[in-house]
Design a protein around this motif. Sequence first.
Motif, PDB file in Angstrom:
ATOM      1  N   LEU A 295       1.028  13.260   9.937  1.00 39.22           N
ATOM      2  CA  LEU A 295       1.120  14.366   9.616  1.00 39.22           C
ATOM      3  C   LEU A 295       1.878  14.846   8.799  1.00 39.22           C
ATOM      4  CD1 LEU A 295      -2.035  15.382   8.390  1.00 39.22           C
ATOM      5  CD2 LEU A 295      -1.831  13.956   7.339  1.00 39.22           C
ATOM      6  N   TRP A 296       2.926  15.331  10.164  1.00 38.65           N
ATOM      7  CA  TRP A 296       4.702  15.788   9.506  1.00 38.65           C
ATOM      8  C   TRP A 296       5.690  14.760   9.051  1.00 38.65           C
ATOM      9  CZ3 TRP A 296       8.515  15.506  13.532  1.00 38.65           C
ATOM     10  CH2 TRP A 296       9.353  15.971  13.516  1.00 38.65           C
ATOM     11  N   VAL A 297       5.004  13.139   9.425  1.00 40.15           N
ATOM     12  CA  VAL A 297       5.948  12.671   9.494  1.00 40.15           C
ATOM     13  C   VAL A 297       5.915  11.802   7.784  1.00 40.15           C
ATOM     14  CG1 VAL A 297       6.683  10.177  10.036  1.00 40.15           C
ATOM     15  CG2 VAL A 297       6.642  11.783  12.048  1.00 40.15           C
ATOM     16  N   ALA A 298       4.792  11.509   7.330  1.00 37.85           N
ATOM     17  CA  ALA A 298       4.152  10.805   6.383  1.00 37.85           C
ATOM     18  C   ALA A 298       5.015  12.328   5.689  1.00 37.85           C
ATOM     19  CB  ALA A 298       2.722  10.931   6.830  1.00 37.85           C
TER      20      ALA A 298
ATOM     21  N   PHE B 100       7.086  13.984   5.107  1.00 36.01           N
ATOM     22  CA  PHE B 100       8.634  14.219   4.968  1.00 36.01           C
ATOM     23  C   PHE B 100       9.277  12.820   4.390  1.00 36.01           C
ATOM     24  CE2 PHE B 100       9.435  14.003   9.694  1.00 36.01           C
ATOM     25  CZ  PHE B 100      10.132  12.674   9.706  1.00 36.01           C
ATOM     26  N   ASP B 101       8.851  12.504   4.330  1.00 38.98           N
ATOM     27  CA  ASP B 101       8.232  10.283   4.323  1.00 38.98           C
ATOM     28  C   ASP B 101       8.373  10.880   2.891  1.00 38.98           C
ATOM     29  OD1 ASP B 101      10.108   7.825   5.301  1.00 38.98           O
ATOM     30  OD2 ASP B 101       7.983   7.272   4.702  1.00 38.98           O
ATOM     31  N   ILE B 102       7.420  10.987   2.737  1.00 40.62           N
ATOM     32  CA  ILE B 102       7.059  11.257   1.240  1.00 40.62           C
ATOM     33  C   ILE B 102       7.766  11.773   0.522  1.00 40.62           C
ATOM     34  CG2 ILE B 102       5.761  12.160  -0.503  1.00 40.62           C
ATOM     35  CD1 ILE B 102       2.831  11.683   1.041  1.00 40.62           C
TER      36      ILE B 102
ATOM     37  N   HIS C 263       5.958  -0.067  -3.030  1.00 41.57           N
ATOM     38  CA  HIS C 263       4.446   1.030  -2.929  1.00 41.57           C
ATOM     39  C   HIS C 263       4.289   2.697  -2.023  1.00 41.57           C
ATOM     40  CE1 HIS C 263       1.219  -1.912  -4.950  1.00 41.57           C
ATOM     41  NE2 HIS C 263       2.337  -2.549  -4.370  1.00 41.57           N
ATOM     42  N   SER C 264       4.396   3.696  -2.611  1.00 47.12           N
ATOM     43  CA  SER C 264       4.902   4.785  -2.084  1.00 47.12           C
ATOM     44  C   SER C 264       3.583   5.889  -2.300  1.00 47.12           C
ATOM     45  CB  SER C 264       6.857   5.049  -1.786  1.00 47.12           C
ATOM     46  OG  SER C 264       6.245   5.354  -3.009  1.00 47.12           O
ATOM     47  N   VAL C 265       3.788   7.373  -2.227  1.00 49.26           N
ATOM     48  CA  VAL C 265       2.808   7.607  -2.182  1.00 49.26           C
ATOM     49  C   VAL C 265       3.556   8.928  -3.632  1.00 49.26           C
ATOM     50  CG1 VAL C 265       2.537  11.050  -2.714  1.00 49.26           C
ATOM     51  CG2 VAL C 265       1.861   8.430  -0.094  1.00 49.26           C
ATOM     52  N   PRO C 266       4.830   8.556  -3.880  1.00 49.17           N
ATOM     53  CA  PRO C 266       6.054   8.819  -5.262  1.00 49.17           C
ATOM     54  C   PRO C 266       5.435   8.040  -6.366  1.00 49.17           C
ATOM     55  CG  PRO C 266       7.122   9.737  -3.511  1.00 49.17           C
ATOM     56  CD  PRO C 266       5.932   8.513  -3.123  1.00 49.17           C
TER      57      PRO C 266
ATOM     58  N   THR D 200       0.757  -1.327   0.000  1.00 48.19           N
ATOM     59  CA  THR D 200      -0.038   0.041   0.198  1.00 48.19           C
ATOM     60  C   THR D 200       0.306   1.486  -0.190  1.00 48.19           C
ATOM     61  OG1 THR D 200      -1.684   1.047   1.256  1.00 48.19           O
ATOM     62  CG2 THR D 200      -0.245  -0.498   2.408  1.00 48.19           C
ATOM     63  N   PHE D 201      -0.015   2.606  -0.434  1.00 49.81           N
ATOM     64  CA  PHE D 201       0.918   3.770  -0.526  1.00 49.81           C
ATOM     65  C   PHE D 201       0.838   4.123   0.717  1.00 49.81           C
ATOM     66  CE2 PHE D 201      -2.863   4.195  -3.119  1.00 49.81           C
ATOM     67  CZ  PHE D 201      -3.810   5.410  -2.159  1.00 49.81           C
ATOM     68  N   PHE D 202      -0.113   3.852   1.479  1.00 43.88           N
ATOM     69  CA  PHE D 202      -0.753   4.192   2.801  1.00 43.88           C
ATOM     70  C   PHE D 202       0.913   4.624   3.621  1.00 43.88           C
ATOM     71  CE2 PHE D 202      -4.766   4.408   1.105  1.00 43.88           C
ATOM     72  CZ  PHE D 202      -4.968   5.162   1.557  1.00 43.88           C
ATOM     73  N   CYS D 203       1.928   3.618   3.268  1.00 44.08           N
ATOM     74  CA  CYS D 203       3.445   3.265   4.175  1.00 44.08           C
ATOM     75  C   CYS D 203       3.338   4.125   5.187  1.00 44.08           C
ATOM     76  CB  CYS D 203       3.700   2.811   3.459  1.00 44.08           C
ATOM     77  SG  CYS D 203       4.563   2.864   1.716  1.00 44.08           S
ATOM     78  N   HIS D 204       3.274   5.897   4.576  1.00 41.62           N
ATOM     79  CA  HIS D 204       3.538   7.091   4.581  1.00 41.62           C
ATOM     80  C   HIS D 204       2.899   7.374   6.113  1.00 41.62           C
ATOM     81  CE1 HIS D 204       6.147   7.567   1.036  1.00 41.62           C
ATOM     82  NE2 HIS D 204       5.422   7.196   0.275  1.00 41.62           N
ATOM     83  N   LEU D 205       1.618   7.264   6.174  1.00 39.27           N
ATOM     84  CA  LEU D 205       0.784   7.285   6.588  1.00 39.27           C
ATOM     85  C   LEU D 205       1.507   6.647   8.196  1.00 39.27           C
ATOM     86  CD1 LEU D 205      -2.288   7.966   4.938  1.00 39.27           C
ATOM     87  CD2 LEU D 205      -1.186   9.794   6.437  1.00 39.27           C
TER      88      LEU D 205
END
Length: 289
Positions: A175-178, A180-182, A198-201, A136-141
């Motif tokens: 949201l801050w961590v997500a 800068f992780d993106i 999977h990632s947002v990018p 999942t691209f939700f990994c950052h969240l």
Amino acid sequence: MELTKIINKIKDYGKLVMFSHTIFSLSFAAVSMILAAKGLPTLSTMFWILVCFMAARTGANAINRVIDAEIDSRNPRTATRQIPKGEIKKIEVIIFTSVCFIIMLFGAYKLNLVCLLLSPVALFLMIIYSYTKRFTFFCHLILGVTCACAPVGAWIAVTGKISLIPLVMGVANTLWVAGFDIIYGSQDYDFDRANGLHSVPAKFGVKNALFISMMFHVITLVCLIFIGILSIELSLIYYLGIAVIAALFVAEYNIVSPTNLTNVNIASYSINQLVSIVLLVFGLLDAFI
């Protein structure tokens, strides 16, 4: 000779668990603790909160290196990490992680029953996060939610219950961590797509990912302002800190672009370490002055 080996091993583990990144959630946890206690909690509470925090984040980073070792070995950017290079064995890190998590559980037990009952949830998040990029691209969240256990947990450690302030602080931390992780993940766009990660990018492209990251950080600022409104202990100094954080966010997005990712590490890590320090310093100053 033995002393040299021990020192080198400590250095290797310091790099493995990214000890310098401790500051990322420490600020939220510290501010949450102070607000919950309306000052300083007891020395015992502060000590066990710190024990839980350090053990949890150290164990989480260590197990991440084990779970991602095979992927890291294929990525030129991460192939030089200790496990892919064979400098540290997986079994060593698994034992190290187990010790960290046992210490965290004991610390939760020493704090209060609610912390102990909720600690398995934190453990689950710390372990499952490393697998999320596989599906999942939700990994950052999910990473952000894992980090947000720090401020929420610190509040519960002091009060034994949950309330609106730590929840809002948890959203801000998430949201801050997500965000800068993106930014950090943007440099792996090609590798992620080529390897089915999977990632947002990888999902939306680098340009859209940086925009999503920016929106996450805008909402982070809104949450931080809301925390100031909810907390009678916070006033002008705290808001000055938020203004500095906003300026750092502006700088962050001025040094990265879809066509220029050379400053990704500065934008994602260096600047956000400053963000964390600013929140810690201004938050604590305002709470005590």
